[in-house]
Design a protein around this motif. Sequence first.
Motif, short mmCIF file in Angstrom:
data_model
loop_
_atom_site.label_atom_id
_atom_site.label_comp_id
_atom_site.label_asym_id
_atom_site.label_seq_id
_atom_site.Cartn_x
_atom_site.Cartn_y
_atom_site.Cartn_z
N VAL A 225 -47.75 -4.20 -3.67
CA VAL A 225 -49.01 -4.78 -4.14
C VAL A 225 -49.61 -5.68 -3.08
CG1 VAL A 225 -50.06 -6.32 -5.83
CG2 VAL A 225 -48.39 -4.61 -6.58
N LEU A 226 -48.79 -6.54 -2.47
CA LEU A 226 -49.28 -7.42 -1.42
C LEU A 226 -49.73 -6.62 -0.20
CD1 LEU A 226 -46.72 -10.37 -1.49
CD2 LEU A 226 -49.06 -10.35 -2.34
N ALA A 227 -48.99 -5.58 0.14
CA ALA A 227 -49.37 -4.75 1.28
C ALA A 227 -50.73 -4.10 1.04
CB ALA A 227 -48.31 -3.69 1.53
N ASP A 228 -50.94 -3.59 -0.16
CA ASP A 228 -52.24 -2.97 -0.49
C ASP A 228 -53.37 -3.99 -0.39
OD1 ASP A 228 -50.97 -0.59 -0.96
OD2 ASP A 228 -50.86 -0.85 -3.13
N ASP A 229 -53.10 -5.22 -0.83
CA ASP A 229 -54.12 -6.27 -0.74
C ASP A 229 -54.46 -6.58 0.71
OD1 ASP A 229 -54.50 -6.58 -3.43
OD2 ASP A 229 -53.11 -8.26 -3.65
N ILE A 230 -53.44 -6.67 1.54
CA ILE A 230 -53.67 -6.98 2.96
C ILE A 230 -54.41 -5.84 3.65
CG2 ILE A 230 -52.53 -7.41 5.18
CD1 ILE A 230 -50.27 -8.76 3.55
N PRO A 237 -64.14 -9.91 -1.87
CA PRO A 237 -65.38 -10.67 -1.72
C PRO A 237 -65.16 -12.14 -1.39
CG PRO A 237 -64.93 -10.29 -4.05
CD PRO A 237 -63.89 -9.51 -3.28
N ASP A 238 -63.98 -12.67 -1.73
CA ASP A 238 -63.72 -14.10 -1.55
C ASP A 238 -62.36 -14.27 -0.89
OD1 ASP A 238 -63.11 -16.80 -1.75
OD2 ASP A 238 -64.10 -17.04 -3.68
N PHE A 239 -62.36 -14.72 0.37
CA PHE A 239 -61.11 -14.85 1.11
C PHE A 239 -60.23 -15.94 0.51
CE2 PHE A 239 -58.53 -16.34 4.73
CZ PHE A 239 -57.90 -15.15 5.04
N HIS A 240 -60.84 -17.02 0.00
CA HIS A 240 -60.06 -18.09 -0.61
C HIS A 240 -59.29 -17.57 -1.82
CE1 HIS A 240 -61.56 -21.44 1.79
NE2 HIS A 240 -62.76 -20.88 1.73
N ALA A 241 -59.94 -16.75 -2.63
CA ALA A 241 -59.28 -16.19 -3.81
C ALA A 241 -58.12 -15.28 -3.39
CB ALA A 241 -60.28 -15.41 -4.65
N PHE A 242 -58.33 -14.53 -2.32
CA PHE A 242 -57.26 -13.67 -1.82
C PHE A 242 -56.05 -14.50 -1.39
CE2 PHE A 242 -55.19 -12.17 2.07
CZ PHE A 242 -54.57 -11.02 1.59
N LEU A 243 -56.30 -15.59 -0.63
CA LEU A 243 -55.20 -16.43 -0.17
C LEU A 243 -54.47 -17.08 -1.35
CD1 LEU A 243 -56.46 -18.31 3.02
CD2 LEU A 243 -54.72 -16.53 2.86
N ASP A 244 -55.23 -17.54 -2.33
CA ASP A 244 -54.61 -18.16 -3.51
C ASP A 244 -53.67 -17.18 -4.21
OD1 ASP A 244 -55.90 -20.52 -3.07
OD2 ASP A 244 -57.53 -20.12 -4.49
N THR A 245 -54.15 -15.94 -4.40
CA THR A 245 -53.34 -14.92 -5.06
C THR A 245 -52.12 -14.57 -4.22
OG1 THR A 245 -55.32 -13.98 -6.09
CG2 THR A 245 -53.36 -12.59 -6.01
N PHE A 246 -52.32 -14.44 -2.92
CA PHE A 246 -51.23 -14.07 -2.02
C PHE A 246 -50.14 -15.13 -2.03
CE2 PHE A 246 -49.07 -13.84 2.04
CZ PHE A 246 -48.89 -12.48 2.23
N ILE A 247 -50.54 -16.40 -1.89
CA ILE A 247 -49.57 -17.48 -1.84
C ILE A 247 -48.85 -17.63 -3.18
CG2 ILE A 247 -49.31 -19.99 -1.61
CD1 ILE A 247 -51.64 -19.85 0.42
#
Length: 260
Positions: A225-230, A237-247
């Motif tokens: 799942v993380l690999a697909d996101d990366i 659309p929102d890099f901050h949201a991506f980082l929050d989810t990833f972390i």
Amino acid sequence: MAECGLNGPRCIFEGVAGFFQLYGDGGQPTREDFLRERSAFEIERFSYKRYPGCGPCHNVQIAAERLRRTHGLQPGDIADVRLFGCGPGGLVGHPFELGPNPQASAQFSAAWAAAYALLRGPAVLGAYTDAAVAGDAEVIGLARRITYITTPEGLPPQLELPEDYYPTANRYDGVIVTRRDGRECLEIQSPCQTFAPGPEPDVLLAKFEDCLGFGASLPPAQAQVLADDILGLERHPDFHAFLDTFIRQSTLSRSPAATA
């Protein structure tokens, strides 16, 4: 990210331990050097390390894995192992000795790398821990018996390379195994194949899963799942949201032992 206030070291290029000093001749490029027209971006030539050990070991590791697989080699079949291209001498081409730091002993030994690949297959992060290296008497025994020879005659023609490849990339490293019945098996690998830009997706994903499993106890399904996101980062659309989810995903998945 810079617009959001993300900063970094101020002397990353010009400093005493900066990029120009470590990877160049110490001099700073001119404006003309930066503006010169090129056929490709340097980032397109980046490669990744297939194994956690030193890069010069990787060619014989791949060759040894291929030899083990294609020749159906079993540990009891091996009478003698010789390596070429990566030694003798240099950073990794020395007889294997188990020093006070077993991890470093393995990481900087082509002999250990080839021995592990022949006996165990692909080396992952867990194979390089002090306990794993010091506790595998069979790999240590074979590594200590491995010798280095000059490159044999009659190898395939050297590979044709782009003009900007480093000069020695078209040489071959290789492994020769003499079986107990007297037969010899040979496999070769060129650095320009090992470190070619554009990694094999399945190999890259396997390493990604191994890293997350080792460091964060993340199961393969969640790593996927993380690999697909990366890999689909440009669609977020929102890099901050991506980082929050990833972390959050990475942190919550860590075991108590890994977190500690």
